[in-house]
Enzyme design. Structure first.
Site, short mmCIF file in Angstrom:
data_model
loop_
_atom_site.label_atom_id
_atom_site.label_comp_id
_atom_site.label_asym_id
_atom_site.label_seq_id
_atom_site.Cartn_x
_atom_site.Cartn_y
_atom_site.Cartn_z
N HIS A 51 62.60 12.88 2.08
CA HIS A 51 61.80 14.08 1.80
C HIS A 51 62.64 15.35 1.91
CE1 HIS A 51 58.43 11.29 2.03
NE2 HIS A 51 57.97 12.09 1.10
N GLU A 71 51.92 3.51 -5.88
CA GLU A 71 53.20 3.56 -5.17
C GLU A 71 53.42 2.34 -4.29
OE1 GLU A 71 53.60 7.02 -2.67
OE2 GLU A 71 51.53 6.95 -1.99
N ASP A 94 58.17 5.64 -3.34
CA ASP A 94 57.68 4.55 -2.49
C ASP A 94 57.60 3.24 -3.26
OD1 ASP A 94 57.33 5.49 0.16
OD2 ASP A 94 55.76 6.83 -0.58
N CYS A 99 54.92 10.89 -10.78
CA CYS A 99 55.25 12.08 -9.97
C CYS A 99 56.38 11.82 -8.99
CB CYS A 99 54.01 12.60 -9.24
SG CYS A 99 53.37 11.45 -8.03
C1 PEP Z 1 56.41 8.80 -4.19
O1 PEP Z 1 56.31 7.98 -3.28
O2 PEP Z 1 57.03 8.59 -5.25
C2 PEP Z 1 55.75 10.11 -4.07
C3 PEP Z 1 55.68 10.93 -5.09
O3 PEP Z 1 55.27 10.46 -2.85
P1 PEP Z 1 56.20 10.90 -1.61
O4 PEP Z 1 57.61 11.07 -2.15
O5 PEP Z 1 55.64 12.17 -1.09
O6 PEP Z 1 56.07 9.76 -0.69
MG MG Z 2 54.93 8.28 -1.67
#
Ligand code: PEP
Ligand code: MG
Length: 547
Positions: free
Chosen positions: A191, A434, A458, A505
């Site tokens: 993140h 995901e 994920d 996303c």
């Molecule tokens: C993902 O898992 O691709 C996602 C968009 O959510 P995050 O990266 O916040 O886990």
């Molecule tokens: Mg995610």
């Protein structure tokens, strides 16, 4: 350190930066009391840490001597002397031996005792030593845990260096002062990397321990976020070359801006929506500046991470309303909180878990603690009348979960109705794909929702069994793996069969080498960091699906 040095890492946001390094200081050293059985080993740790601390102070002293003169530099000489002070060291040793406790605790206790003693003295000079004894002790404690210590956040913009940064730490940094991020560890799907991208900040991660050993506060550095390279103390030619690259980059970005207002349409006339991912209200400016068609993912958990306590319904309502109003009827997809795993907020008081990525996180917290979920849903539904809202749920694995979620949504809507509070009954409801489970049963899930949004970050970690936080296994983590592409395609087919739309996303949405593949799958929307919107538009406009 002397002379120019080059280090390789992984570039996670393509851009250049030139500036001074500021070593990130963790606010809280761990000084918890721990029982130990080998006092000699603890004393050895103290002496090694002291040696390292003195080395650091010597380097600082020499630099200060050059830059601020002898009188100002003297304080570091005093610090070095204090570290060797007999009473100070005797106290540390007595605490370790007498109480069989760890070095960190003993150093901290000593610091506090001495600081109190100094502070209670009449002499102002001696009183001021209280700060110094705490300062040197913090340095020793940091050295005990092998941490570098910052000399304070300068006023100018700096390149932040840290061993690694937790998302909450990244969030709490003053973004206005950050030219670039460089970390010794970390993986490109973490993140922190995502945040750097969202913040348009050049970032290189995983530069390694050698870099950590060489780097000093205030040293000039060049960061190449494209190549994943960091140069310390660049020679004049390198610096000039870097300045040229920086200017060229700005020019290219200027050219991309000419794509503002243009459609996301391929040569053969296929169109796709390009939305942006955000972590908070400060990103809205970038979303609008880059002409995104909407917000495809608002990671609402950052509202929770920025707070010291659960954000209230009013706080959340204000934030959601602001995003919706700023986007003036463009789609805004807000994901319900995805706390857990690497995104921890202390006040949730989550237990330590063996496998937090597969633990109590995201929707699992919401379903086990529905009062938190209901507060967020009330804020979301109340805000729904101020724009074009979509609500999205993370970490879905089953039909029964989704049924439970919708039952809670119905409860929330019923109580709003009873209270005479308006909400939009047509608010689009969607889920993240995901987990491999969600993709595999996407035929069952699609009839229940308006849209899917694929979280490739994920999805990749769970499909390939590759922890997204672990930089050591990145070579095993093939983001283009056929299994992932098949799961996305399967979800797209099932969404469309059931009248739902599908977006992506996760970070893969910005991978321009896959744009054509995604368009051929019939993906309806791609949601990327704001700074990637125009690059992606440029790519889409160059593709001919009929060629
Ligand atoms: C993902 O898992 O691709 C996602 C968009 O959510 P995050 O990266 O916040 O886990
Ligand atoms: Mg995610």
């Amino acid at each position: 350190m002397s002379g120019m040095m080059k280090f390789e890492g992984k570039g996670v946001y393509g851009a250049y930066a030139i500036g001074k390094i500021s070593i990130f200081k963790r606010a809280d050293n761990d000084v918890a009391q721990k029982q130990i059985s080998d006092p000699e080993a603890e004393l050895e740790r103290v002496s090694a840490a002291k040696e390292k601390a003195v080395e650091q102070l010597q380097a600082i002293y020499e630099k200060a001597l050059k830059e601020v003169g002898e009188t100002n530099a003297q304080i570091f000489e005093i610090h070095m002397m204090m570290i060797e002070d007999e009473d100070y060291n005797e106290s540390i040793e007595n605490i370790i031996r007498g109480q069989s406790v760890n070095a960190e605790y003993a150093v901290n206790e000593t610091a506090e005792n001495f600081a109190h003693m100094f502070a209670s003295m009449d002499d102002a000079y001696m009183q001021a030593r209280a700060t110094d004894v705490r300062d040197i002790s913090n340095r020793i404690i940091a050295c005990l845990s092998d941490e570098n210590i910052d000399e304070g956040f300068p006023d100018e913009k700096v390149i932040i260096f840290a061993d690694d940064l937790a998302p909450s730490e990244t969030v709490s940094l003053d973004k206005e002062k950050v030219l670039a991020f460089v970390t010794a560890y970390g993986s490109s799907n973490s993140h922190t990397a995502i945040l750097a991208r969202n913040m348009n900040i050049p970032a290189v991660i995983g530069v390694g321990e050698d870099f950590a050993a060489e780097v000093r506060n205030g040293v000039l550095a060049c960061v190449d976020g494209y190549k994943g390279e960091v140069i310390l103390d660049p020679d004049p030619e390198t610096l000039a070359e870097m300045k040229k690259k920086l200017a060229g980059d700005l020019e290219k970005k200027q050219l991309l801006l000419e794509l503002k207002g243009k459609e996301n349409i391929t040569v053969d006339g296929t169109s796709v929506k390009i939305y942006a991912n955000i972590g908070g209200l400060d990103n809205i400016g970038a979303v609008l500046a880059n002409d995104a068609g909407g917000i495809g993912l608002f990671r609402s958990e950052f509202l929770y991470l920025e707070n010291d306590d659960y954000p209230t319904e009013e706080q959340q309502f204000d934030a959601y309303k602001k995003v919706l109003e700023s986007m003036v009827n463009k789609k805004v997809i807000i994901r319900t909180l995805d706390i857990g795993a690497d995104k921890q907020a202390d006040y949730f008081k989550l237990d330590k878990e063996e496998n937090p990525a597969m633990g109590l996180r995201a929707i699992r917290i919401c379903l086990t603690r529905p009062e938190i979920f209901k507060t967020q849903l009330r804020a979301l539904f109340r805000a729904s009348v101020y724009g074009n809202l979509g609500i999205m749920f993370p970490m879905i694995t089953s039909v029964s979960e989704l049924k439970k979620i919708f039952a809670i949504c119905d409860e929330v809507k019923a109580s709003l109705k009873e209270e005479g509070i308006a909400y939009n009954e047509d608010t689009e409801m969607g889920i993240m794909i995901e987990t491999p489970a969600a993709a595999v049963i996407s035929d069952r899930l699609a009839p229940m929702v308006d849209f899917f949004s694929v979280g490739t970050n994920d999805l990749t970690q769970y499909t390939l069994a590759c922890d997204r936080q672990n930089s050591k296994i990145e070579s095993f983590c093939d983001t283009h793996h056929e299994a992932i592409l098949r799961l996305i395609e399967m979800s797209a087919v099932n969404a469309h069969k059931n009248g739902a739309w599908i977006g992506i996303c996760g970070e893969l949405a910005a991978d321009l080498t896959l744009t054509e593949t995604f368009l051929r799958m019939g993906i309806d929307e791609l949601s990327v960091s704001p700074s990637y919107v125009l690059k992606l538009r440029d790519k889409v406009r160059s593709i001919d699906l009929k060629a």
